[in-house]
Design a protein around this motif. Structure first.
Motif, PDB file in Angstrom:
ATOM      1  N   PRO A   1      10.404  18.536  -3.680  1.00 23.75           N
ATOM      2  CA  PRO A   1      10.331  19.308  -4.915  1.00 23.75           C
ATOM      3  C   PRO A   1       9.076  18.933  -5.701  1.00 23.75           C
ATOM      4  CG  PRO A   1      12.497  18.316  -4.653  1.00 23.75           C
ATOM      5  CD  PRO A   1      11.612  17.727  -3.598  1.00 23.75           C
ATOM      6  N   ALA A   2       8.336  19.933  -6.176  1.00 22.22           N
ATOM      7  CA  ALA A   2       7.109  19.682  -6.930  1.00 22.22           C
ATOM      8  C   ALA A   2       7.417  18.919  -8.213  1.00 22.22           C
ATOM      9  CB  ALA A   2       6.427  20.998  -7.251  1.00 22.22           C
ATOM     10  N   GLY A   3       6.618  17.901  -8.482  1.00 23.96           N
ATOM     11  CA  GLY A   3       6.774  17.150  -9.714  1.00 23.96           C
ATOM     12  C   GLY A   3       7.781  16.031  -9.650  1.00 23.96           C
ATOM     13  N   ASP A   4       8.507  15.897  -8.555  1.00 24.13           N
ATOM     14  CA  ASP A   4       9.489  14.826  -8.405  1.00 24.13           C
ATOM     15  C   ASP A   4       8.932  13.763  -7.465  1.00 24.13           C
ATOM     16  OD1 ASP A   4      11.416  16.041 -10.055  1.00 24.13           O
ATOM     17  OD2 ASP A   4      12.064  17.306  -8.402  1.00 24.13           O
ATOM     18  N   VAL A   5       9.506  12.592  -7.495  1.00 24.10           N
ATOM     19  CA  VAL A   5       9.053  11.492  -6.651  1.00 24.10           C
ATOM     20  C   VAL A   5      10.009  11.360  -5.472  1.00 24.10           C
ATOM     21  CG1 VAL A   5       8.540   9.033  -6.557  1.00 24.10           C
ATOM     22  CG2 VAL A   5       8.117  10.316  -8.673  1.00 24.10           C
ATOM     23  N   THR A   6       9.478  11.514  -4.264  1.00 22.91           N
ATOM     24  CA  THR A   6      10.296  11.442  -3.058  1.00 22.91           C
ATOM     25  C   THR A   6       9.679  10.436  -2.103  1.00 22.91           C
ATOM     26  OG1 THR A   6      10.838  13.781  -3.294  1.00 22.91           O
ATOM     27  CG2 THR A   6      11.285  12.783  -1.172  1.00 22.91           C
ATOM     28  N   THR A   7      10.509   9.576  -1.531  1.00 21.60           N
ATOM     29  CA  THR A   7      10.047   8.633  -0.517  1.00 21.60           C
ATOM     30  C   THR A   7      10.953   8.734   0.700  1.00 21.60           C
ATOM     31  OG1 THR A   7      11.373   6.827  -1.422  1.00 21.60           O
ATOM     32  CG2 THR A   7       9.123   7.011  -2.220  1.00 21.60           C
ATOM     33  N   ALA A   8      10.393   8.434   1.862  1.00 20.37           N
ATOM     34  CA  ALA A   8      11.175   8.478   3.099  1.00 20.37           C
ATOM     35  C   ALA A   8      10.621   7.450   4.067  1.00 20.37           C
ATOM     36  CB  ALA A   8      11.113   9.871   3.711  1.00 20.37           C
ATOM     37  N   GLY A   9      11.515   6.808   4.800  1.00 19.78           N
ATOM     38  CA  GLY A   9      11.104   5.869   5.825  1.00 19.78           C
ATOM     39  C   GLY A   9      12.269   5.028   6.279  1.00 19.78           C
ATOM     40  N   ASN A  10      12.200   4.600   7.537  1.00 17.27           N
ATOM     41  CA  ASN A  10      13.233   3.742   8.121  1.00 17.27           C
ATOM     42  C   ASN A  10      14.634   4.312   7.982  1.00 17.27           C
ATOM     43  OD1 ASN A  10      11.332   1.809   8.918  1.00 17.27           O
ATOM     44  ND2 ASN A  10      11.358   0.893   6.886  1.00 17.27           N
ATOM     45  N   GLY A  11      14.752   5.631   8.066  1.00 19.14           N
ATOM     46  CA  GLY A  11      16.068   6.266   8.022  1.00 19.14           C
ATOM     47  C   GLY A  11      16.613   6.511   6.626  1.00 19.14           C
ATOM     48  N   PHE A  12      15.814   6.278   5.595  1.00 17.07           N
ATOM     49  CA  PHE A  12      16.260   6.487   4.223  1.00 17.07           C
ATOM     50  C   PHE A  12      15.355   7.496   3.513  1.00 17.07           C
ATOM     51  CE2 PHE A  12      17.891   2.353   5.334  1.00 17.07           C
ATOM     52  CZ  PHE A  12      19.175   2.390   4.833  1.00 17.07           C
ATOM     53  N   ILE A  13      15.944   8.261   2.600  1.00 17.07           N
ATOM     54  CA  ILE A  13      15.207   9.209   1.763  1.00 17.07           C
ATOM     55  C   ILE A  13      15.676   8.992   0.333  1.00 17.07           C
ATOM     56  CG2 ILE A  13      14.809  11.647   1.230  1.00 17.07           C
ATOM     57  CD1 ILE A  13      15.556  12.233   4.189  1.00 17.07           C
ATOM     58  N   SER A  14      14.734   8.935  -0.601  1.00 17.58           N
ATOM     59  CA  SER A  14      15.116   8.859  -2.010  1.00 17.58           C
ATOM     60  C   SER A  14      14.352   9.920  -2.777  1.00 17.58           C
ATOM     61  CB  SER A  14      14.825   7.476  -2.600  1.00 17.58           C
ATOM     62  OG  SER A  14      13.441   7.270  -2.724  1.00 17.58           O
TER      63      SER A  14
ATOM     64  N   LEU B   1      19.670  15.679 -12.674  1.00 20.25           N
ATOM     65  CA  LEU B   1      19.247  15.545 -14.061  1.00 20.25           C
ATOM     66  C   LEU B   1      17.959  14.733 -14.120  1.00 20.25           C
ATOM     67  CD1 LEU B   1      22.696  14.656 -15.652  1.00 20.25           C
ATOM     68  CD2 LEU B   1      21.555  16.882 -15.620  1.00 20.25           C
ATOM     69  N   ALA B   2      17.145  14.971 -15.137  1.00 23.08           N
ATOM     70  CA  ALA B   2      15.915  14.207 -15.318  1.00 23.08           C
ATOM     71  C   ALA B   2      16.247  12.718 -15.396  1.00 23.08           C
ATOM     72  CB  ALA B   2      15.197  14.662 -16.582  1.00 23.08           C
ATOM     73  N   GLY B   3      15.503  11.910 -14.675  1.00 23.43           N
ATOM     74  CA  GLY B   3      15.730  10.471 -14.665  1.00 23.43           C
ATOM     75  C   GLY B   3      16.704   9.997 -13.611  1.00 23.43           C
ATOM     76  N   GLU B   4      17.368  10.918 -12.940  1.00 26.26           N
ATOM     77  CA  GLU B   4      18.348  10.570 -11.905  1.00 26.26           C
ATOM     78  C   GLU B   4      17.631  10.274 -10.586  1.00 26.26           C
ATOM     79  OE1 GLU B   4      22.311  12.542  -9.802  1.00 26.26           O
ATOM     80  OE2 GLU B   4      21.087  13.760 -11.125  1.00 26.26           O
ATOM     81  N   THR B   5      18.133   9.285  -9.855  1.00 22.28           N
ATOM     82  CA  THR B   5      17.612   8.955  -8.528  1.00 22.28           C
ATOM     83  C   THR B   5      18.757   9.033  -7.531  1.00 22.28           C
ATOM     84  OG1 THR B   5      15.956   7.470  -9.465  1.00 22.28           O
ATOM     85  CG2 THR B   5      16.451   7.202  -7.127  1.00 22.28           C
ATOM     86  N   ARG B   6      18.491   9.667  -6.409  1.00 18.87           N
ATOM     87  CA  ARG B   6      19.509   9.751  -5.349  1.00 18.87           C
ATOM     88  C   ARG B   6      18.923   9.191  -4.066  1.00 18.87           C
ATOM     89  NH1 ARG B   6      22.703  15.384  -5.557  1.00 18.87           N
ATOM     90  NH2 ARG B   6      23.921  14.293  -3.993  1.00 18.87           N
ATOM     91  N   TRP B   7      19.756   8.450  -3.339  1.00 15.81           N
ATOM     92  CA  TRP B   7      19.372   7.858  -2.064  1.00 15.81           C
ATOM     93  C   TRP B   7      20.236   8.451  -0.965  1.00 15.81           C
ATOM     94  CZ3 TRP B   7      15.791   4.080  -0.763  1.00 15.81           C
ATOM     95  CH2 TRP B   7      15.101   3.515  -1.826  1.00 15.81           C
ATOM     96  N   PHE B   8      19.607   8.697   0.187  1.00 17.59           N
ATOM     97  CA  PHE B   8      20.300   9.233   1.353  1.00 17.59           C
ATOM     98  C   PHE B   8      19.924   8.402   2.572  1.00 17.59           C
ATOM     99  CE2 PHE B   8      19.309  12.707  -1.533  1.00 17.59           C
ATOM    100  CZ  PHE B   8      20.552  13.289  -1.717  1.00 17.59           C
ATOM    101  N   ARG B   9      20.873   8.313   3.502  1.00 18.84           N
ATOM    102  CA  ARG B   9      20.620   7.691   4.801  1.00 18.84           C
ATOM    103  C   ARG B   9      20.646   8.793   5.852  1.00 18.84           C
ATOM    104  NH1 ARG B   9      24.887   4.318   7.465  1.00 18.84           N
ATOM    105  NH2 ARG B   9      24.197   4.507   9.596  1.00 18.84           N
ATOM    106  N   ARG B  10      19.609   8.866   6.652  1.00 21.05           N
ATOM    107  CA  ARG B  10      19.523   9.902   7.684  1.00 21.05           C
ATOM    108  C   ARG B  10      20.179   9.369   8.956  1.00 21.05           C
ATOM    109  NH1 ARG B  10      13.966  13.057   8.504  1.00 21.05           N
ATOM    110  NH2 ARG B  10      14.879  15.003   9.183  1.00 21.05           N
ATOM    111  N   LEU B  11      21.205  10.093   9.423  1.00 19.34           N
ATOM    112  CA  LEU B  11      21.922   9.674  10.625  1.00 19.34           C
ATOM    113  C   LEU B  11      21.243  10.186  11.893  1.00 19.34           C
ATOM    114  CD1 LEU B  11      25.588  10.177   9.430  1.00 19.34           C
ATOM    115  CD2 LEU B  11      24.230   8.093   9.486  1.00 19.34           C
ATOM    116  N   ARG B  12      20.823  11.436  11.863  1.00 20.81           N
ATOM    117  CA  ARG B  12      20.079  12.032  12.995  1.00 20.81           C
ATOM    118  C   ARG B  12      19.468  13.312  12.572  1.00 20.81           C
ATOM    119  NH1 ARG B  12      24.089  15.356  16.412  1.00 20.81           N
ATOM    120  NH2 ARG B  12      25.976  15.098  15.239  1.00 20.81           N
TER     121      ARG B  12
END
Length: 80
Positions: free
Chosen positions: A17-30, A69-80
């Motif tokens: 999403p434009a303007g949001d901070v996203t990271t991914a690596g080692n099977g995790f996405i935030s 919501l603004a300021g919210e952070t969500r973490w996900f684990r990628r299974l496959r």
């Protein structure tokens, strides 16, 4: 800003999403929302994710859309 401009010129667009901070690596996405609203996360291929806030599986999909919501952070684990 320089790297974003270079990516734009080379037609490499981020799958986030434009303007949001996203990271991914080692099977995790935030994703950290800078503004309220629906967020669309493009995964590149059909994937199964677990939302680490409640350990519930997300629907298997190539793209996921969910409200944040603004300021919210969500973490996900990628299974496959």
């Amino acid at each position: 800003m320089f790297l974003q401009r270079q990516a734009y010129l080379r037609r490499h667009y981020p799958d986030r999403p434009a303007g949001d901070v996203t990271t991914a690596g080692n099977g995790f996405i935030s994703i950290h929302a800078l503004r309220d609203g629906k967020k669309k996360l493009s995964l590149g291929r059909r994937s199964e994710l677990i939302d680490l806030s409640d350990n519930n599986p997300m629907p298997s999909a190539v793209e996921l859309e969910f409200p944040m919501l603004a300021g919210e952070t969500r973490w996900f684990r990628r299974l496959r």
